[in-house]
Each structure stands twice: as C-alpha cells, then as structure tokens.
Write a protein that holds these residues in place. Structure first.
Motif, PDB file in Angstrom:
ATOM      1  N   GLN A  53       0.828  -1.202   0.000  1.00 39.37           N
ATOM      2  CA  GLN A  53       0.000   0.000   0.000  1.00 39.37           C
ATOM      3  C   GLN A  53       0.867   1.259   0.000  1.00 39.37           C
ATOM      4  O   GLN A  53       0.563   2.238  -0.689  1.00 39.37           O
ATOM      5  CB  GLN A  53      -0.931  -0.013   1.207  1.00 39.37           C
ATOM      6  N   GLN A  54       1.939   1.241   0.778  1.00 38.83           N
ATOM      7  CA  GLN A  54       2.858   2.380   0.773  1.00 38.83           C
ATOM      8  C   GLN A  54       3.467   2.566  -0.620  1.00 38.83           C
ATOM      9  O   GLN A  54       3.567   3.693  -1.114  1.00 38.83           O
ATOM     10  CB  GLN A  54       3.964   2.162   1.809  1.00 38.83           C
ATOM     11  N   GLU A  55       3.874   1.453  -1.234  1.00 35.30           N
ATOM     12  CA  GLU A  55       4.456   1.530  -2.579  1.00 35.30           C
ATOM     13  C   GLU A  55       3.446   2.127  -3.558  1.00 35.30           C
ATOM     14  O   GLU A  55       3.758   3.035  -4.336  1.00 35.30           O
ATOM     15  CB  GLU A  55       4.863   0.140  -3.050  1.00 35.30           C
ATOM     16  N   MET A  56       2.199   1.605  -3.516  1.00 36.22           N
ATOM     17  CA  MET A  56       1.149   2.101  -4.409  1.00 36.22           C
ATOM     18  C   MET A  56       0.935   3.602  -4.238  1.00 36.22           C
ATOM     19  O   MET A  56       0.974   4.377  -5.195  1.00 36.22           O
ATOM     20  CB  MET A  56      -0.190   1.406  -4.100  1.00 36.22           C
ATOM     21  N   SER A 113      -6.299   0.253  -4.452  1.00 35.96           N
ATOM     22  CA  SER A 113      -6.378  -0.383  -5.769  1.00 35.96           C
ATOM     23  C   SER A 113      -6.930   0.571  -6.813  1.00 35.96           C
ATOM     24  O   SER A 113      -6.466   0.593  -7.959  1.00 35.96           O
ATOM     25  CB  SER A 113      -7.269  -1.629  -5.697  1.00 35.96           C
ATOM     26  N   LEU A 114      -7.931   1.362  -6.426  1.00 36.67           N
ATOM     27  CA  LEU A 114      -8.521   2.321  -7.364  1.00 36.67           C
ATOM     28  C   LEU A 114      -7.494   3.356  -7.805  1.00 36.67           C
ATOM     29  O   LEU A 114      -7.346   3.638  -9.005  1.00 36.67           O
ATOM     30  CB  LEU A 114      -9.713   3.009  -6.717  1.00 36.67           C
ATOM     31  N   ILE A 115      -6.765   3.926  -6.843  1.00 36.66           N
ATOM     32  CA  ILE A 115      -5.753   4.930  -7.173  1.00 36.66           C
ATOM     33  C   ILE A 115      -4.662   4.322  -8.043  1.00 36.66           C
ATOM     34  O   ILE A 115      -4.230   4.919  -9.040  1.00 36.66           O
ATOM     35  CB  ILE A 115      -5.155   5.528  -5.886  1.00 36.66           C
ATOM     36  N   ALA A 116      -4.228   3.112  -7.693  1.00 38.25           N
ATOM     37  CA  ALA A 116      -3.191   2.452  -8.490  1.00 38.25           C
ATOM     38  C   ALA A 116      -3.667   2.206  -9.912  1.00 38.25           C
ATOM     39  O   ALA A 116      -2.918   2.399 -10.872  1.00 38.25           O
ATOM     40  CB  ALA A 116      -2.797   1.127  -7.831  1.00 38.25           C
ATOM     41  N   ALA A 117      -4.925   1.811 -10.066  1.00 36.57           N
ATOM     42  CA  ALA A 117      -5.444   1.491 -11.399  1.00 36.57           C
ATOM     43  C   ALA A 117      -5.491   2.720 -12.293  1.00 36.57           C
ATOM     44  O   ALA A 117      -5.057   2.673 -13.451  1.00 36.57           O
ATOM     45  CB  ALA A 117      -6.828   0.867 -11.278  1.00 36.57           C
ATOM     46  N   ILE A 118      -6.000   3.842 -11.778  1.00 29.40           N
ATOM     47  CA  ILE A 118      -6.160   5.019 -12.630  1.00 29.40           C
ATOM     48  C   ILE A 118      -4.816   5.656 -12.978  1.00 29.40           C
ATOM     49  O   ILE A 118      -4.715   6.381 -13.972  1.00 29.40           O
ATOM     50  CB  ILE A 118      -7.103   6.059 -12.000  1.00 29.40           C
ATOM     51  N   VAL A 119      -3.784   5.374 -12.180  1.00 29.53           N
ATOM     52  CA  VAL A 119      -2.461   5.943 -12.465  1.00 29.53           C
ATOM     53  C   VAL A 119      -1.604   4.978 -13.278  1.00 29.53           C
ATOM     54  O   VAL A 119      -0.951   5.360 -14.248  1.00 29.53           O
ATOM     55  CB  VAL A 119      -1.740   6.317 -11.151  1.00 29.53           C
ATOM     56  N   VAL A 120      -1.613   3.691 -12.902  1.00 27.33           N
ATOM     57  CA  VAL A 120      -0.680   2.726 -13.469  1.00 27.33           C
ATOM     58  C   VAL A 120      -1.140   2.182 -14.820  1.00 27.33           C
ATOM     59  O   VAL A 120      -0.324   2.004 -15.735  1.00 27.33           O
ATOM     60  CB  VAL A 120      -0.456   1.572 -12.459  1.00 27.33           C
ATOM     61  N   GLU A 130     -10.178   7.757 -20.454  1.00 25.71           N
ATOM     62  CA  GLU A 130     -11.617   7.516 -20.437  1.00 25.71           C
ATOM     63  C   GLU A 130     -11.941   6.028 -20.372  1.00 25.71           C
ATOM     64  O   GLU A 130     -13.059   5.638 -20.037  1.00 25.71           O
ATOM     65  CB  GLU A 130     -12.308   8.152 -21.646  1.00 25.71           C
ATOM     66  N   ARG A 131     -10.952   5.163 -20.684  1.00 29.20           N
ATOM     67  CA  ARG A 131     -11.140   3.719 -20.537  1.00 29.20           C
ATOM     68  C   ARG A 131     -10.616   3.218 -19.202  1.00 29.20           C
ATOM     69  O   ARG A 131     -11.102   2.226 -18.663  1.00 29.20           O
ATOM     70  CB  ARG A 131     -10.431   2.973 -21.672  1.00 29.20           C
ATOM     71  N   THR A 132      -9.606   3.887 -18.684  1.00 34.51           N
ATOM     72  CA  THR A 132      -8.985   3.441 -17.445  1.00 34.51           C
ATOM     73  C   THR A 132      -9.955   3.484 -16.274  1.00 34.51           C
ATOM     74  O   THR A 132     -10.058   2.528 -15.495  1.00 34.51           O
ATOM     75  CB  THR A 132      -7.763   4.324 -17.126  1.00 34.51           C
ATOM     76  N   PHE A 133     -10.675   4.591 -16.142  1.00 36.96           N
ATOM     77  CA  PHE A 133     -11.522   4.758 -14.963  1.00 36.96           C
ATOM     78  C   PHE A 133     -12.655   3.733 -14.910  1.00 36.96           C
ATOM     79  O   PHE A 133     -12.894   3.139 -13.850  1.00 36.96           O
ATOM     80  CB  PHE A 133     -12.070   6.184 -14.910  1.00 36.96           C
ATOM     81  N   PRO A 134     -13.378   3.467 -16.026  1.00 39.74           N
ATOM     82  CA  PRO A 134     -14.399   2.409 -15.961  1.00 39.74           C
ATOM     83  C   PRO A 134     -13.824   1.046 -15.583  1.00 39.74           C
ATOM     84  O   PRO A 134     -14.438   0.296 -14.809  1.00 39.74           O
ATOM     85  CB  PRO A 134     -14.976   2.394 -17.384  1.00 39.74           C
ATOM     86  N   ILE A 135     -12.633   0.710 -16.122  1.00 43.71           N
ATOM     87  CA  ILE A 135     -12.004  -0.568 -15.777  1.00 43.71           C
ATOM     88  C   ILE A 135     -11.680  -0.618 -14.291  1.00 43.71           C
ATOM     89  O   ILE A 135     -11.889  -1.637 -13.611  1.00 43.71           O
ATOM     90  CB  ILE A 135     -10.734  -0.789 -16.617  1.00 43.71           C
ATOM     91  N   ALA A 136     -11.165   0.503 -13.759  1.00 40.37           N
ATOM     92  CA  ALA A 136     -10.840   0.559 -12.338  1.00 40.37           C
ATOM     93  C   ALA A 136     -12.088   0.384 -11.480  1.00 40.37           C
ATOM     94  O   ALA A 136     -12.085  -0.360 -10.489  1.00 40.37           O
ATOM     95  CB  ALA A 136     -10.161   1.887 -12.017  1.00 40.37           C
ATOM     96  N   ILE A 137     -13.176   1.055 -11.849  1.00 38.66           N
ATOM     97  CA  ILE A 137     -14.424   0.961 -11.091  1.00 38.66           C
ATOM     98  C   ILE A 137     -14.974  -0.460 -11.125  1.00 38.66           C
ATOM     99  O   ILE A 137     -15.384  -1.017 -10.098  1.00 38.66           O
ATOM    100  CB  ILE A 137     -15.474   1.956 -11.635  1.00 38.66           C
ATOM    101  N   ILE A 138     -14.989  -1.068 -12.319  1.00 38.16           N
ATOM    102  CA  ILE A 138     -15.514  -2.429 -12.457  1.00 38.16           C
ATOM    103  C   ILE A 138     -14.669  -3.420 -11.649  1.00 38.16           C
ATOM    104  O   ILE A 138     -15.197  -4.284 -10.938  1.00 38.16           O
ATOM    105  CB  ILE A 138     -15.558  -2.840 -13.935  1.00 38.16           C
TER     106      ILE A 138
END
Length: 297
Positions: A53-56, A113-120, A130-138
């Motif tokens: 979590q610290q790394e993320m 996980s959400l923050i990591a997904a939208i950034v990574v 515009e594709r990253t955020f829906p994938i992160a939410i799902i």
C-alpha cells in the motif's frame, strides 16, 4: 521518474501493478495463512499488505498531485489520497484502525487499488484515461463483492453489516458519478496560453484583454500536454461566455517530454462578446486539465 524517461517510469509502474494484484488476492492468502498458523499468517499478511500500500500510494501520489487543478473535487480527492498515504506509514494507527477488522482493511485495499489502477494502467497498458476509470471501477466493484462475506463476518451486529453493505454497493456508483472530480493523473499540462497568433505550433504572445474589434483576428487556446508513451487521448476545449458554450475536440499522443502541442481556434463570436471568457481544457470524462481565461472590452 516520468520526466527521467518513459521506459524507466513504465518499469516502476509495472512493479506497482504487480503490487496491485497482491492487494486483490491478499484476503484469500491471509485466510489460507491464518488457517495454517494463527498469528504468524496475520503478521506476514499485514506486513506485506502495508508495504504494498505504501508503494502504491507514494508512487501514485506525485502524479495525482501534478494533475490536480483548482477544482474543489480534485483537491478533495488528492487530500484523501495524501491522508491514506500518511496512514499507511503510521504503524500504530494502521494496526489499530485499519488492519484490525477485515471490513476496514478491505475497504482501504479497495481505495489503494482504485488509485493504483487510474495511475498505473495508462502507463503500462497504454489505455486512454476515459477507458482506465471504468475498468478501475468495475475491477474494484467486483473485488468488493467477492470479499463482502469476509467484511460482514468481522462486523459486530446487523446494523453495522447493513450499513457496510450499503457503503460497498454505493461507493463505486458515487465515484462514477463524481468521476469529473478525479484528477487525470499522468496528463501534465506543460504550457497553456490564450493568444492570437500561431506559427508552426509555436504560440505568439499571451493575451489577457481584447477589444471587440480585435476578435475579428480570432482567438487561439494553445496547450502542450505530456502523456504516457503510446497513449492516444482526446481533449476538449470548452469555450464559455455567460450561458453560451462551444466544444472543440482535439487529440494528443503521449511520449513527448515537452508535451504534445495542440490548439483550438475560435473565429466566430456573438455580437455581444464583452465580458469574461473562459476556456476549460477537459478530458472526455470532463476532468479539468487547465482553465484559461481572457476579457473582451
């Protein structure tokens, strides 16, 4: 790290993505370890999870801060991310208020996980935002549903369980509704001005005030945006004057260290153009990237 080189940043992002996978499987690994040896399994799982979590958070936080604009929602999102990063370093508070119950621990995992997904994801998979955020939410929603039984078992009574179930189901929906207030992490505006001249994508002098007569020459909103290499991303120039607005769409491509240059030129103005004009540069999710303005006298 992004400024030092896209390939180096992508390597670090890939390591962060592996950490994100650990956050998703952690509850199941924890349960397996605790069945094998109670106490030791809990210590190992907590240590690995807190480290990940610290790394993320500390990898993502500078990119989130760099993308934050003067928007109340974006500022609130970034402040919450900074608080989460701080909590992940305070062992006593983390152990007492986050790691003790499965419900709070899993919700904190979901946020990381959400923050990591939208950034990574844009950096590694080269997806537009515009594709990253829906994938992160799902992904986070599915994970919350899978781990919901563990969360409910850790809560003391029916009232707490009902509240937690409602929170788990409504939080992803709320985030989707408020997606325009999530900073477009990874998109960095390196230059943005209002001008009237543009020569080979080099803007002329910046202007703040114009007369009605000068509007006949047209007005140019120029912007340079740095994005991850391989990402093709639409941006929207939204011109606003009072209740009137006009949208012009352009496309940028990642990999240019100084920023991909693009612009929107407006030459048709209403008869009554006096007053303040604003040009909001937005992502397709209406995330504010930059706000420009000029005055017509």
């Amino acid at each position: 790290m992004v400024q030092r080189g896209a390939s180096f940043a992508r390597t670090i992002a890939l390591i962060a993505l592996i950490g994100w996978v650990w956050l998703l499987i952690e509850p199941f690994v924890r349960r397996y370890l605790e069945r094998r040896k109670e106490g030791v399994g809990k210590f190992i799982a907590n240590f690995l999870t807190q480290s990940m979590q610290q790394e993320m958070l500390f990898f993502c936080l500078p990119l989130v801060i760099g993308a934050t604009q003067k928007d109340v929602g974006q500022i609130a999102f970034t402040v919450l991310a900074a608080i989460a990063a701080l909590l992940s370093t305070l062992d006593h508070i983390y152990e007492r208020y986050i790691a003790t119950r499965a419900a709070t621990r899993l919700m904190f995992h979901a946020y990381c996980s959400l923050i990591a997904a939208i950034v990574v994801l844009p950096m590694v998979v080269r997806l537009p935002f515009e594709r990253t955020f829906p994938i992160a939410i799902i992904g986070v929603s599915a994970w919350l549903l899978l781990t919901l039984p563990m969360s409910l078992m850790s809560l003391p009574n029916a009232r707490h369980k009902s509240s937690w179930m409602l929170t788990s189901l409504s939080a992803p929906l709320l985030l989707w509704i408020l997606r325009s207030h999530v900073p477009a992490a990874g998109l960095v505006v390196t230059q943005a001005i209002i001008t009237q001249t543009l020569t080979e994508l080099t803007p002329g002098a910046a202007i703040a005030r114009l007369t009605s007569a000068q509007l006949g020459q047209g007005v140019v909103a120029f912007v340079a945006i740095r994005a991850p290499m391989g990402v093709a991303q639409n941006v929207i120039f939204e011109w606003q004057h009072g209740t009137e607005s006009e949208r012009i769409v352009a496309e940028i491509h990642g990999g240019n260290e100084s920023g991909y240059r693009t612009f929107a030129r407006k030459q048709s103005f209403p008869e009554n153009s006096r007053g303040k004009w604003t040009v909001d540069i937005l992502s397709p999710q209406r995330q504010l990237l930059k706000k420009l303005s000029f005055e017509v006298e």
